[in-house]
Write a protein that holds these residues in place. Sequence first.
Motif, PDB file in Angstrom:
ATOM      1  N   VAL A   1      51.082  41.103 -59.534  1.00  0.00           N
ATOM      2  CA  VAL A   1      51.450  42.755 -59.547  1.00  0.00           C
ATOM      3  C   VAL A   1      50.055  43.304 -60.042  1.00  0.00           C
ATOM      4  O   VAL A   1      49.748  44.343 -59.736  1.00  0.00           O
ATOM      5  CB  VAL A   1      52.380  42.959 -60.509  1.00  0.00           C
TER       6      VAL A   1
ATOM      7  N   VAL B   1      58.635  47.181 -61.616  1.00  0.00           N
ATOM      8  CA  VAL B   1      57.366  46.520 -60.752  1.00  0.00           C
ATOM      9  C   VAL B   1      57.007  47.595 -59.693  1.00  0.00           C
ATOM     10  O   VAL B   1      55.919  48.180 -59.744  1.00  0.00           O
ATOM     11  CB  VAL B   1      57.755  45.170 -60.071  1.00  0.00           C
TER      12      VAL B   1
ATOM     13  N   LEU C   1      54.081  44.228 -51.601  1.00  0.00           N
ATOM     14  CA  LEU C   1      54.915  43.270 -52.404  1.00  0.00           C
ATOM     15  C   LEU C   1      55.454  42.279 -51.288  1.00  0.00           C
ATOM     16  O   LEU C   1      55.658  41.158 -51.638  1.00  0.00           O
ATOM     17  CB  LEU C   1      55.981  44.095 -52.617  1.00  0.00           C
TER      18      LEU C   1
ATOM     19  N   LEU D   1      53.776  50.018 -60.052  1.00  0.00           N
ATOM     20  CA  LEU D   1      52.526  50.123 -59.011  1.00  0.00           C
ATOM     21  C   LEU D   1      52.347  51.773 -58.500  1.00  0.00           C
ATOM     22  O   LEU D   1      51.351  52.067 -58.720  1.00  0.00           O
ATOM     23  CB  LEU D   1      52.990  49.297 -58.190  1.00  0.00           C
TER      24      LEU D   1
END
Lengths: 460, 318
Positions: free
Chosen positions: B146, B96, B122, B100
């Motif tokens: 996300v 994740v 986050l 990003l």
Amino acid sequence: MDKIWLIIQREYLTRVRKKSFLVISLLAPLLLAGASIAIAKLNTGSGPDIVAVHDESGLRLAEHLADTEDITFVPAAPGSLAAAQQAFLKAKPKPAALLDFPASFTLDSTGGVQVLANGSLPLKRREIIRKAVNKALGELKMARSGLTQAVIDKMQARVDLAAIDLTQQGGRRNDVGTTTGIAYVLSILVYLFIFVYGVQVMRGVSEEKSSRIMEVMISSVKPFQLMMGKILGIAGVVLTQFALWLVLSWGITTVVMPLLLKADKPVAAATVTTTQTVDNQQATVDKPAVSAAAPVTDAVVAPRPGQPFSVWSALDGLPIGSIIGGFLFFFLGGYLLYSAMFAAIGSAVDDQTDAQQFMFPVTIPLILSYVVSINVIINGDPNGPLAFWLSMIPLTSPIAMVMRLPFGVPTWQLVLSGTLLIAGFVGTTWVAARIYRVGILMYGKKVTYKELSKWMFYKG
Amino acid sequence: MQNPASRPILEARDVRKHYAAHTALDGVSLAVPEQSIFGLLGPNGAGKTSLIRIITQITGADSGEILFRGEKLNASHIGQIGYLPEERGLYKKMKVGEQLLYLAQLRGLPRAEATQRIKHWLDRLELKPWAQKNVEDLSKGMQQKVQFIATVLHQPKLIILDEPFSGFDPINANLIKDEILQLRQDGATIIFSTHRMESVEELCDNIALINRARKVLDGPVSQIKNQFKTSTYEVEGQGKLLVMHPDFEVIEQKARENDHFYARIQLHAGTTPNDLLRFLIGQVQVDAFREQIPSINEIFIRRVRETMPETLLELPVS
């Protein structure tokens, strides 16, 4: 440019970090080494076969059977055939066959000769043995017909002259064997790697499509950047894999294998298989001092009579520089050309199963160039007109030219073929990028060739 | 919230786009005011996604121009636009946090700053424990968060959300709704493409309705609603309602228990609601009296019908 670099990095790192990459990188050279050791241990065919001769005829045939390059005749254990068989099975190093002349055997009644072996004896070996027996019989018959040993020797001498000729030819053939081996191995590497990594490009593209990340990506970068980033990133993976294999194979063949095979050095020399030939050849270039000092080489550098030619000395006469440089260039060129097509396929289809119909026309030239090249270049004339054209057309040249490299290719041909290949992949990439750009945003549409050709002419 | 005087952040002028078989955009012009939420509405296949893809520079228009803050749209604007496509996804095998960072860098955000903001986001959307997990290990709702973070991480001035709530569960939809409002508060402009009308009424300041490659309606939501008012009033009350009057017309009347009733009454031209009220008071006990304001959904359906009379309609039922 920044962005394409980011893409290359991602494509490279995600693949190199995978466990499967590490496993293949480590395992392949080990398997290779393992296989060649196994071949060395199992296959005495690469050294001269020992044939034990059990002779009950009283003609002392064993003395008359002349050793050849491939076969050494030794007398078998005396006694009955059964005893000889027992000894044959126990003997070390293991003889390849037991040649038996029964007591009934005479110069005039030559029936009943048999060859006993574990498993079946290769046809070629059987033929050699048959010839040796015939020759020996001929000599014996000549002696019986009253010819003095001197006359026979004289006749023999003439045969020897011919034999020298043959040996020389044999020597050359051996040389050609190495060259051919390298040609095979290099071209199969090109073929395999283009195929395997081209399919990886295709899979990567269709994954991006099916995971629906595509539209997010191309709102940040140009489709062309995304496509080239993937292709170049994966090219980096291939080169890394090559480099790892080289280093590992070199390490294994120069350090580990000699230790494992110390007991039977000559065999070790013979078993450096052709696959390693490529690697070793690079290794010799990279580290000449080390490999010269390595135990394998001194056993090998001076070929002994009756020993097969060593790969090391056989490599001496080859254009190693142009082989390595040419291999890298034509591999990369071919990879870029084919992977652009694979990328276009990946972009056009919704899932892998649909990819089959489009893969066919792409893989056909790849497979054909391999198959045809073998027949034309290796089995035919490496410098003939067909070989020339195969190594000029960009679709076939990556394989055909690499196959021709060990035989020596005129520089102008290398330059011309290289230029054509560059032009070829620039053109293919351009077409592929145009299909790609439309295909990546096309979902749920059954794509046909007609459709694909239309995409090429879509405006921005 | 919007400031009508401010110049538009985005302007489309007579944008046309043709594909081989059909016309996706046929001379669409619109202006998106700065710091507003702009609803781009239309049935499936109307041309919304084509227009968005032109704004996000995925494809180019055949003719016409797009201005971003008065400048002709070009590659340097990519970093100022955030786009959440309808067809959206992530690299499944990527962590994740890394993902990003990658997407933010591709949008031109420097690494250090991106790392900082990823941490912040986050945290804010309660995804921190998942930063080191592969995307495929996340639930669908988390993946959508996300994706949303990836869209806004580089602090775009213009955020384009194509059907942002499709596939969201109600909790996440609300969460994202709040984030969208917050982003506008912070100065961003949001273009919001959808065919779900309930979220439009809640969020949008302005809308444009596209049907069959043409813009058929646009303007501030309140104004459009006024424009589509039909001078109909809803009345609830007690007693016997009997309307026989030249100025009013009963469209619908329902009797309820205990002598109660519900009715919809339309005023004829020149009549005021007070006239009606006076008339009603003389007849019944009025419990409730309010003007019936058409929902955007009704306006949408009406407009689409009007502009597509000859075909069978496949309208979203919302």
